[in-house]
Design a protein around this motif. Structure first.
Motif, PDB file in Angstrom:
ATOM      1  N   LYS A  42      38.703  32.966  50.744  1.00 18.13           N
ATOM      2  CA  LYS A  42      38.217  34.056  49.901  1.00 18.13           C
ATOM      3  C   LYS A  42      37.983  35.347  50.674  1.00 18.13           C
ATOM      4  O   LYS A  42      37.423  36.296  50.123  1.00 18.13           O
ATOM      5  CB  LYS A  42      36.922  33.638  49.202  1.00 18.13           C
ATOM      6  CG  LYS A  42      37.108  32.575  48.139  1.00 18.13           C
ATOM      7  CD  LYS A  42      35.836  32.320  47.355  1.00 18.13           C
ATOM      8  CE  LYS A  42      34.856  31.477  48.124  1.00 18.13           C
ATOM      9  NZ  LYS A  42      33.699  31.071  47.297  1.00 18.13           N
ATOM     10  N   THR A  43      38.398  35.406  51.939  1.00 19.67           N
ATOM     11  CA  THR A  43      38.131  36.617  52.715  1.00 19.67           C
ATOM     12  C   THR A  43      38.931  37.809  52.191  1.00 19.67           C
ATOM     13  O   THR A  43      38.490  38.953  52.327  1.00 19.67           O
ATOM     14  CB  THR A  43      38.460  36.416  54.207  1.00 19.67           C
ATOM     15  OG1 THR A  43      39.820  36.018  54.351  1.00 19.67           O
ATOM     16  CG2 THR A  43      37.558  35.343  54.823  1.00 19.67           C
ATOM     17  N   TYR A  44      40.103  37.542  51.592  1.00 18.57           N
ATOM     18  CA  TYR A  44      40.945  38.635  51.092  1.00 18.57           C
ATOM     19  C   TYR A  44      41.469  38.319  49.695  1.00 18.57           C
ATOM     20  O   TYR A  44      41.720  37.161  49.352  1.00 18.57           O
ATOM     21  CB  TYR A  44      42.132  38.876  52.027  1.00 18.57           C
ATOM     22  CG  TYR A  44      41.777  39.708  53.239  1.00 18.57           C
ATOM     23  CD1 TYR A  44      41.990  41.082  53.257  1.00 18.57           C
ATOM     24  CD2 TYR A  44      41.200  39.107  54.356  1.00 18.57           C
ATOM     25  CE1 TYR A  44      41.644  41.841  54.366  1.00 18.57           C
ATOM     26  CE2 TYR A  44      40.845  39.857  55.463  1.00 18.57           C
ATOM     27  CZ  TYR A  44      41.069  41.234  55.461  1.00 18.57           C
ATOM     28  OH  TYR A  44      40.719  41.975  56.545  1.00 18.57           O
ATOM     29  N   LYS A  45      41.621  39.391  48.908  1.00 16.15           N
ATOM     30  CA  LYS A  45      42.319  39.345  47.626  1.00 16.15           C
ATOM     31  C   LYS A  45      43.427  40.392  47.670  1.00 16.15           C
ATOM     32  O   LYS A  45      43.490  41.214  48.593  1.00 16.15           O
ATOM     33  CB  LYS A  45      41.362  39.651  46.466  1.00 16.15           C
ATOM     34  CG  LYS A  45      40.288  38.603  46.232  1.00 16.15           C
ATOM     35  CD  LYS A  45      39.415  38.981  45.035  1.00 16.15           C
ATOM     36  CE  LYS A  45      38.371  37.915  44.752  1.00 16.15           C
ATOM     37  NZ  LYS A  45      37.511  38.276  43.589  1.00 16.15           N
ATOM     38  N   ALA A  46      44.290  40.379  46.665  1.00 13.84           N
ATOM     39  CA  ALA A  46      45.364  41.367  46.575  1.00 13.84           C
ATOM     40  C   ALA A  46      45.393  41.939  45.169  1.00 13.84           C
ATOM     41  O   ALA A  46      44.992  41.271  44.205  1.00 13.84           O
ATOM     42  CB  ALA A  46      46.707  40.744  46.941  1.00 13.84           C
ATOM     43  N   LYS A  47      45.864  43.172  45.037  1.00 11.20           N
ATOM     44  CA  LYS A  47      45.945  43.788  43.702  1.00 11.20           C
ATOM     45  C   LYS A  47      47.120  44.750  43.627  1.00 11.20           C
ATOM     46  O   LYS A  47      47.514  45.368  44.627  1.00 11.20           O
ATOM     47  CB  LYS A  47      44.646  44.508  43.358  1.00 11.20           C
ATOM     48  CG  LYS A  47      44.404  45.805  44.119  1.00 11.20           C
ATOM     49  CD  LYS A  47      43.072  46.437  43.705  1.00 11.20           C
ATOM     50  CE  LYS A  47      43.024  46.891  42.267  1.00 11.20           C
ATOM     51  NZ  LYS A  47      43.971  48.003  41.970  1.00 11.20           N
ATOM     52  N   THR A  48      47.686  44.832  42.424  1.00 12.00           N
ATOM     53  CA  THR A  48      48.704  45.844  42.131  1.00 12.00           C
ATOM     54  C   THR A  48      48.010  46.957  41.354  1.00 12.00           C
ATOM     55  O   THR A  48      47.225  47.704  41.897  1.00 12.00           O
ATOM     56  CB  THR A  48      49.861  45.228  41.328  1.00 12.00           C
ATOM     57  OG1 THR A  48      49.329  44.474  40.212  1.00 12.00           O
ATOM     58  CG2 THR A  48      50.684  44.287  42.193  1.00 12.00           C
ATOM     59  N   ASP A  49      48.284  47.043  40.060  1.00 13.91           N
ATOM     60  CA  ASP A  49      47.641  48.072  39.234  1.00 13.91           C
ATOM     61  C   ASP A  49      46.570  47.468  38.340  1.00 13.91           C
ATOM     62  O   ASP A  49      46.068  48.111  37.431  1.00 13.91           O
ATOM     63  CB  ASP A  49      48.688  48.798  38.383  1.00 13.91           C
ATOM     64  CG  ASP A  49      49.594  47.844  37.621  1.00 13.91           C
ATOM     65  OD1 ASP A  49      49.441  46.607  37.808  1.00 13.91           O
ATOM     66  OD2 ASP A  49      50.455  48.302  36.859  1.00 13.91           O
ATOM     67  N   ARG A  50      46.235  46.210  38.600  1.00 17.22           N
ATOM     68  CA  ARG A  50      45.221  45.532  37.792  1.00 17.22           C
ATOM     69  C   ARG A  50      44.132  44.964  38.688  1.00 17.22           C
ATOM     70  O   ARG A  50      44.047  45.309  39.854  1.00 17.22           O
ATOM     71  CB  ARG A  50      45.865  44.451  36.931  1.00 17.22           C
ATOM     72  CG  ARG A  50      46.912  45.013  35.967  1.00 17.22           C
ATOM     73  CD  ARG A  50      47.408  43.985  34.983  1.00 17.22           C
ATOM     74  NE  ARG A  50      48.387  44.558  34.071  1.00 17.22           N
ATOM     75  CZ  ARG A  50      48.954  43.898  33.079  1.00 17.22           C
ATOM     76  NH1 ARG A  50      48.663  42.615  32.871  1.00 17.22           N
ATOM     77  NH2 ARG A  50      49.836  44.501  32.282  1.00 17.22           N
ATOM     78  N   SER A  51      43.312  44.080  38.133  1.00 20.92           N
ATOM     79  CA  SER A  51      42.186  43.532  38.888  1.00 20.92           C
ATOM     80  C   SER A  51      42.672  42.704  40.074  1.00 20.92           C
ATOM     81  O   SER A  51      43.739  42.082  40.019  1.00 20.92           O
ATOM     82  CB  SER A  51      41.314  42.659  37.982  1.00 20.92           C
ATOM     83  OG  SER A  51      40.806  43.414  36.901  1.00 20.92           O
ATOM     84  N   PRO A  52      41.899  42.668  41.169  1.00 29.16           N
ATOM     85  CA  PRO A  52      42.277  41.866  42.333  1.00 29.16           C
ATOM     86  C   PRO A  52      42.350  40.387  41.977  1.00 29.16           C
ATOM     87  O   PRO A  52      41.616  39.898  41.109  1.00 29.16           O
ATOM     88  CB  PRO A  52      41.143  42.128  43.334  1.00 29.16           C
ATOM     89  CG  PRO A  52      40.497  43.394  42.878  1.00 29.16           C
ATOM     90  CD  PRO A  52      40.643  43.419  41.391  1.00 29.16           C
ATOM     91  N   VAL A  53      43.237  39.674  42.659  1.00 26.74           N
ATOM     92  CA  VAL A  53      43.393  38.232  42.426  1.00 26.74           C
ATOM     93  C   VAL A  53      43.204  37.496  43.745  1.00 26.74           C
ATOM     94  O   VAL A  53      43.492  38.019  44.825  1.00 26.74           O
ATOM     95  CB  VAL A  53      44.771  37.888  41.820  1.00 26.74           C
ATOM     96  CG1 VAL A  53      44.967  38.577  40.499  1.00 26.74           C
ATOM     97  CG2 VAL A  53      45.903  38.252  42.784  1.00 26.74           C
ATOM     98  N   ILE A  54      42.704  36.270  43.659  1.00 27.01           N
ATOM     99  CA  ILE A  54      42.540  35.441  44.847  1.00 27.01           C
ATOM    100  C   ILE A  54      43.911  34.988  45.347  1.00 27.01           C
ATOM    101  O   ILE A  54      44.903  35.051  44.613  1.00 27.01           O
ATOM    102  CB  ILE A  54      41.636  34.222  44.561  1.00 27.01           C
ATOM    103  CG1 ILE A  54      42.253  33.328  43.476  1.00 27.01           C
ATOM    104  CG2 ILE A  54      40.241  34.661  44.177  1.00 27.01           C
ATOM    105  CD1 ILE A  54      41.469  32.045  43.234  1.00 27.01           C
ATOM    106  N   LEU A  55      43.963  34.507  46.583  1.00 27.48           N
ATOM    107  CA  LEU A  55      45.236  34.155  47.210  1.00 27.48           C
ATOM    108  C   LEU A  55      45.467  32.647  47.263  1.00 27.48           C
ATOM    109  O   LEU A  55      46.192  32.144  48.124  1.00 27.48           O
ATOM    110  CB  LEU A  55      45.292  34.737  48.621  1.00 27.48           C
ATOM    111  CG  LEU A  55      45.107  36.256  48.721  1.00 27.48           C
ATOM    112  CD1 LEU A  55      45.274  36.727  50.158  1.00 27.48           C
ATOM    113  CD2 LEU A  55      46.070  37.007  47.796  1.00 27.48           C
ATOM    114  N   ALA A  56      44.849  31.899  46.350  1.00 28.15           N
ATOM    115  CA  ALA A  56      45.026  30.444  46.312  1.00 28.15           C
ATOM    116  C   ALA A  56      46.394  30.097  45.727  1.00 28.15           C
ATOM    117  O   ALA A  56      46.767  30.606  44.667  1.00 28.15           O
ATOM    118  CB  ALA A  56      43.920  29.807  45.481  1.00 28.15           C
ATOM    119  N   LEU A  57      47.133  29.235  46.416  1.00 27.25           N
ATOM    120  CA  LEU A  57      48.441  28.777  45.948  1.00 27.25           C
ATOM    121  C   LEU A  57      48.362  27.303  45.564  1.00 27.25           C
ATOM    122  O   LEU A  57      47.779  26.499  46.288  1.00 27.25           O
ATOM    123  CB  LEU A  57      49.499  28.953  47.040  1.00 27.25           C
ATOM    124  CG  LEU A  57      49.712  30.367  47.594  1.00 27.25           C
ATOM    125  CD1 LEU A  57      50.789  30.332  48.676  1.00 27.25           C
ATOM    126  CD2 LEU A  57      50.096  31.339  46.487  1.00 27.25           C
TER     127      LEU A  57
END
Length: 511
Positions: free
Chosen positions: A87-102
């Motif tokens: 949970k140290t980082y999330k990513a976002k485009t033009d919407r809300s940030p999302v977690i990086l869990a695969l």
């Protein structure tokens, strides 16, 4: 920021590198599919060259060592990176940030290298798990020794009738007892998929917890095992966990609440177990679209699943150091000092490649004239957009661990890598659906069509061993699939358990 964990390979500063990176043009000629095909044996479509050079070298060495396609290890490495970043980082485009869990699933026949790839990729995390367990045991043993000494001191004080010393020792014993009760083992990875175990594990590690299992079918098949109508509720809970939404788990008078769950999943299945994916409402709920599948071609040469000689130590150490650097990534802090994820926004060039990829997919879907096919591709693409953001964020963190990123933004190479990976994983989910729907022995829901009275000669009383042997022979099921089908036949009422006769388990046919 506060570093929640320290490692001997801590992430260095990237200030100087970032200045240099901004001044140079990114050369993506090395990221072409044509180059991949030159390096990948058996014409694999897995995009090896989108990985940083360090990881690419590890992958190609493993491919040469195993004489195997890179699909499974490449996918497994992405999953391990996701787990290490947490949970140290999330990513976002033009919407809300999302977690990086695969959520990932490797599909292949037994002995074709699934376990080897998964074990190599997740070995550094298993090592962390073991270290944490040993630290927990040492701390527990230390507290228990202190508690034992305290009891001897209390016994001595009782003989001298020193009331002040006795009161002090009682207070110390009370504090020791509280510390023992609060003592928790930090968990990084689990293979027990019950909600009780998951709830405890999530409480023990603020970064998140990874679910790792060789038998992913048991996860699907276990939904609703606590009660007849619990399957839909469990699926709904897992969908919330996938999104990182608050989840409240209630089991056996125990409650586990996590406002920001992070549970990447890595598992494997054999092809004949894929029918389990289509059961219930999983197609309509979009549950299986959350999975990133790796389904290598089955006509490639068979490779014995054994090690002729060890992997070169330099590659093993390089990979383990890479994962350790990711675990050294720090949380941000909110106003109250609680851990908070950093957010990696897509920079301008990264957004351009994302929009270009999205526009091409939308144009393709709009060109379809078959409503059923159009609906299917819409479902796939809607989830692939989420996979794209997560994969881009994971790839940016991976590039940072390889000293190729400053972790300020999701940059163009990571966005391009996500586009290529999404092309690959879209191809894989199409193979999965084609496999499920093309079997002559299965209906549209993926259930095996078994004519029990015809297959078993009209007998009403059947031995368990006879059932499994017949299913394997007539329907080409694996041993595991036959056992699972027998269990499901009991659950659905086709069979009922008739007890043991002559030391053999017997089932009664209800239909």
């Amino acid at each position: 920021m506060t570093n929640s964990e320290t490692t001997p390979n801590a992430m260095p500063s990237f200030d100087e590198f970032f200045e240099e990176y901004n001044e140079q043009e990114v050369n993506l000629e090395a990221y072409t599919v044509e180059e991949d095909k030159k390096q990948n044996p058996f014409n694999s479509s897995f995009p090896v060259n989108v990985f940083p050079e360090t990881v690419r070298n590890i992958l190609l060495h493993y491919v040469e060592y195993r004489k195997e396609i890179p699909d499974m290890l490449g996918s497994a490495i992405l999953g391990a990176v996701s787990a290490a970043v947490g949970k140290t980082y999330k990513a976002k485009t033009d919407r809300s940030p999302v977690i990086l869990a695969l959520w990932q699933c490797l599909i292949d026949e037994s002995g074709q290298g699934k376990s080897s790839a998964m074990n190599f990729a997740y070995k550094p995390i298993h090592k962390r798990n073991m270290r944490a367990y040993n630290e927990y045991l040492k701390e527990k043993e230390k507290l228990e020794e202190e508690q034992m000494k305290n009891k001897f001191d209390m016994l001595a004080a009782s003989k001298t009738r020193d009331s002040n010393e006795m009161e002090q020792l009682k207070n110390e014993n009370f504090e020791l007892e509280k510390r023992l009760q609060k003592l928790k083992r930090r968990t990084y990875i689990i293979d027990d998929i019950t909600f009780e175990t998951l709830g405890k594990a999530m409480d023990s590690n603020e970064r998140g917890i990874c679910l790792f299992t060789d038998e992913l079918v048991t996860w699907f098949a276990g939904f609703g095992s606590y009660n007849k109508n619990g399957g839909a509720k469990e699926e709904a809970a897992w969908l919330k966990i996938y999104d990182g939404a608050p989840v409240n788990i209630e089991r056996q008078n125990k409650s586990y609440y996590n406002p920001t769950p992070f549970v990447p999943i890595k598992g494997a299945m054999v092809p004949n177990s894929l029918h389990e994916l289509a059961r219930g409402n999983r197609k309509n709920s979009g549950f299986i679209y959350r999975m990133l599948f790796c389904f290598p071609p089955g006509d490639r040469p068979f490779v014995p699943d054994r090690e002729k000689e060890p992997l070169q130590r330099e590659f093993v150490e390089a990979y383990e150091n890479l994962i350790e650097r990711l675990y050294a990534l720090e949380f941000d802090k909110d106003e109250e000092g609680n851990p908070e994820s950093h957010v990696l926004a897509f920079d301008k060039r990264a957004m351009e490649i994302y929009y270009e990829w999205d526009d091409k997919k939308v144009d393709f879907i709009n060109s379809l004239r078959d409503p059923q096919k159009s609906s299917f591709y819409k479902s796939v693409h809607s989830r692939m957009k989420m996979h794209y953001i997560r994969l881009a964020g994971v790839m940016e963190c991976l590039r940072a661990a390889c000293h190729e990123s400053s972790l300020e933004y999701v940059t163009y190479p990571s966005s391009y890598a996500a586009a290529q990976l999404c092309e690959y994983y879209e191809e894989q989910i199409l193979k999965v659906f084609n496999f499920i729907n093309s079997s002559p022995y299965k209906d549209q829901s993926g259930h095996f069509r078994v004519n029990w009275r015809k297959v078993f000669g009209g007998k009403n009383q059947l031995e368990a061993r006879e059932i499994k042997q017949t299913l394997k022979r007539e329907y080409k099921m694996s041993e595991r699939s036959a056992a699972n089908y027998l269990t499901n036949a009991r659950k659905t009422g086709v069979l009922r358990y008739g007890g043991r006769i002559d030391r053999k388990s017997v089932y009664i046919l209800n239909q």
